[in-house]
Design a protein around this motif. Structure first.
Motif, PDB file in Angstrom:
ATOM      1  N   ASP A 263       0.848  -1.018  -0.158  1.00  0.00           N
ATOM      2  CA  ASP A 263      -0.023  -0.411  -0.229  1.00  0.00           C
ATOM      3  C   ASP A 263       0.943   1.461   0.272  1.00  0.00           C
ATOM      4  N   LYS A 264       1.922   0.813   0.822  1.00  0.00           N
ATOM      5  CA  LYS A 264       2.148   2.613   0.785  1.00  0.00           C
ATOM      6  C   LYS A 264       3.856   2.223  -0.053  1.00  0.00           C
ATOM      7  N   MET A 265       4.632   1.465  -0.506  1.00  0.00           N
ATOM      8  CA  MET A 265       5.913   1.133  -1.851  1.00  0.00           C
ATOM      9  C   MET A 265       5.649   0.600  -3.334  1.00  0.00           C
ATOM     10  N   GLN A 266       6.020   1.265  -3.530  1.00  0.00           N
ATOM     11  CA  GLN A 266       5.559   1.037  -4.897  1.00  0.00           C
ATOM     12  C   GLN A 266       6.418   0.264  -6.294  1.00  0.00           C
ATOM     13  N   SER A 267       7.844   0.038  -5.725  1.00  0.00           N
ATOM     14  CA  SER A 267       9.270  -0.552  -6.116  1.00  0.00           C
ATOM     15  C   SER A 267      10.042  -1.242  -5.231  1.00  0.00           C
ATOM     16  N   PRO A 268      10.960  -1.649  -5.748  1.00  0.00           N
ATOM     17  CA  PRO A 268      11.894  -1.980  -5.050  1.00  0.00           C
ATOM     18  C   PRO A 268      13.626  -1.057  -4.522  1.00  0.00           C
ATOM     19  N   TYR A 269      13.301   0.119  -4.732  1.00  0.00           N
ATOM     20  CA  TYR A 269      13.582   1.243  -4.812  1.00  0.00           C
ATOM     21  C   TYR A 269      13.385   1.615  -3.597  1.00  0.00           C
ATOM     22  N   ASP A 270      11.927   1.849  -3.459  1.00  0.00           N
ATOM     23  CA  ASP A 270      11.109   2.272  -2.437  1.00  0.00           C
ATOM     24  C   ASP A 270      11.305   1.367  -1.360  1.00  0.00           C
ATOM     25  N   PHE A 271      11.147   0.556  -1.135  1.00  0.00           N
ATOM     26  CA  PHE A 271      11.207  -1.108  -0.218  1.00  0.00           C
ATOM     27  C   PHE A 271      12.952  -1.062   0.026  1.00  0.00           C
ATOM     28  N   MET A 272      14.466  -0.640  -0.489  1.00  0.00           N
ATOM     29  CA  MET A 272      15.074  -0.350  -0.307  1.00  0.00           C
ATOM     30  C   MET A 272      15.254   1.108   0.597  1.00  0.00           C
ATOM     31  N   ASN A 273      14.907   2.314   0.154  1.00  0.00           N
ATOM     32  CA  ASN A 273      15.165   3.477   0.609  1.00  0.00           C
ATOM     33  C   ASN A 273      14.347   3.804   1.677  1.00  0.00           C
ATOM     34  N   THR A 274      13.399   3.035   2.208  1.00  0.00           N
ATOM     35  CA  THR A 274      12.759   3.003   3.205  1.00  0.00           C
ATOM     36  C   THR A 274      13.373   2.442   4.484  1.00  0.00           C
ATOM     37  N   GLY A 275      14.553   1.656   4.237  1.00  0.00           N
ATOM     38  CA  GLY A 275      15.142   0.873   5.273  1.00  0.00           C
ATOM     39  C   GLY A 275      16.152   1.867   5.162  1.00  0.00           C
ATOM     40  N   ILE A 276      17.059   2.287   4.304  1.00  0.00           N
ATOM     41  CA  ILE A 276      17.718   2.952   4.334  1.00  0.00           C
ATOM     42  C   ILE A 276      17.395   4.310   5.370  1.00  0.00           C
TER      43      ILE A 276
END
Length: 285
Positions: A263-276
């Motif tokens: 619901d909040k993430m659109q791509s693996p980049y969003d996934f990675m950047n959220t962790g960072i």
């Protein structure tokens, strides 16, 4: 024909010319009876070739011009004062050192260009490739590809997918106090610690070398990922104390944990950047 092919062809041509000149010089030396001057001039020629190689073509040309002038002075002196007779074939020493220096410089310059191109190509391949040469871990390219697989698995089977991002706290400040060897030791120590502290089905990545950043992809929820992160921190502290090159430095790891949220993430980049982004809120201990 591209630049690399042209440089390779010119290097081969200069090499063949250089070898042909060496053979010609050997024949002319054999045909001229003055062994002393031939030996002396041969030594000077070798020195000028080395000067051209180490100091550049301008220095080499100046040395050759000076050598031509010295030869002329020597011949005039010996003919006028000693009445010595020299074979006309000795004139080849006026031009041969210059030709040898130019062809040798041309060959080495083209080889240097090829080496620089190969080094750049190797660096580009490692940057775009799937593995980091220094840590032997997968890179950002592989992380994004694998994250898509993890996310698709989450969508199909509802398995929790979490990423753990690991950085060195205040790395830029610590880096100023470390030597190049210590910096390499730190990268290796953190990489080995993460690899040894994770499960076999957890995948470790090296995302960034400038601001060292590692990532782990896990089929786990946030509490399970937090256990893995705490284990990595604990093991790193122990390994740091055992490191002879790094144990005098106070180095701490910070961790960011993010679970995939469609619901909040659109791509693996969003996934990675959220962790960072989450690493900014970790209180290292």
């Amino acid at each position: 024909m591209n630049d690399d092919q042209r440089a390779s062809l010119l290097a081969d041509i200069y090499l063949l010319l250089f070898l042909a000149l060496i053979c010609t010089m050997a024949v002319l030396m054999a045909l001229t009876p003055n062994l002393t001057l031939n030996t002396l001039y041969l030594g000077v020629t070798v020195v000028m070739i080395l000067m051209t190689y180490f100091f550049g073509v301008i220095v080499g040309l100046m040395a050759n011009l000076a050598f031509i002038f010295v030869q002329a002075v020597v011949m005039i002196y010996l003919n006028t004062t000693q009445h010595a007779m020299f074979s006309l074939m000795m004139i080849f020493w006026l031009i041969m050192p210059l030709l040898l220096s130019v062809t040798f410089y041309g060959m080495t310059r083209r080889l240097t260009q090829l080496q620089a191109a190969n080094a750049k190509l190797r660096a580009d391949m490692m940057k775009r490739g799937a593995f980091d040469e220094q840590t032997n871990l997968r890179t950002t390219v592989a992380y994004i590809q694998d994250a898509r697989v993890f996310i698709e698995t989450n969508r199909r089977f509802q398995l929790p997918v979490t990423t753990v991002i690991i950085r060195v706290r205040y790395y830029n400040e610590i880096r100023r106090m470390m030597s190049e060897q210590q910096a390499r030791d730190l990268l290796r120590l953190v990489s080995d610690t993460i690899t040894s502290a994770t499960r076999d089905n957890d995948i470790t990545y090296s995302l960034d070398q400038d601001n060292p950043t590692w990532a782990i992809l896990l089929f786990s929820n946030q509490p399970g990922a937090q256990i893995a992160a705490d284990r990595i921190k604990t093991n790193f502290a122990k390994n740091l104390q055992r490191s002879t090159s790094l144990n005098a430095l106070e180095i701490l790891l910070v961790v960011g944990i993010a679970s995939w949220d469609a619901d909040k993430m659109q791509s693996p980049y969003d996934f990675m950047n959220t962790g960072i982004k989450e690493t900014e809120y970790d209180v290292a201990r």
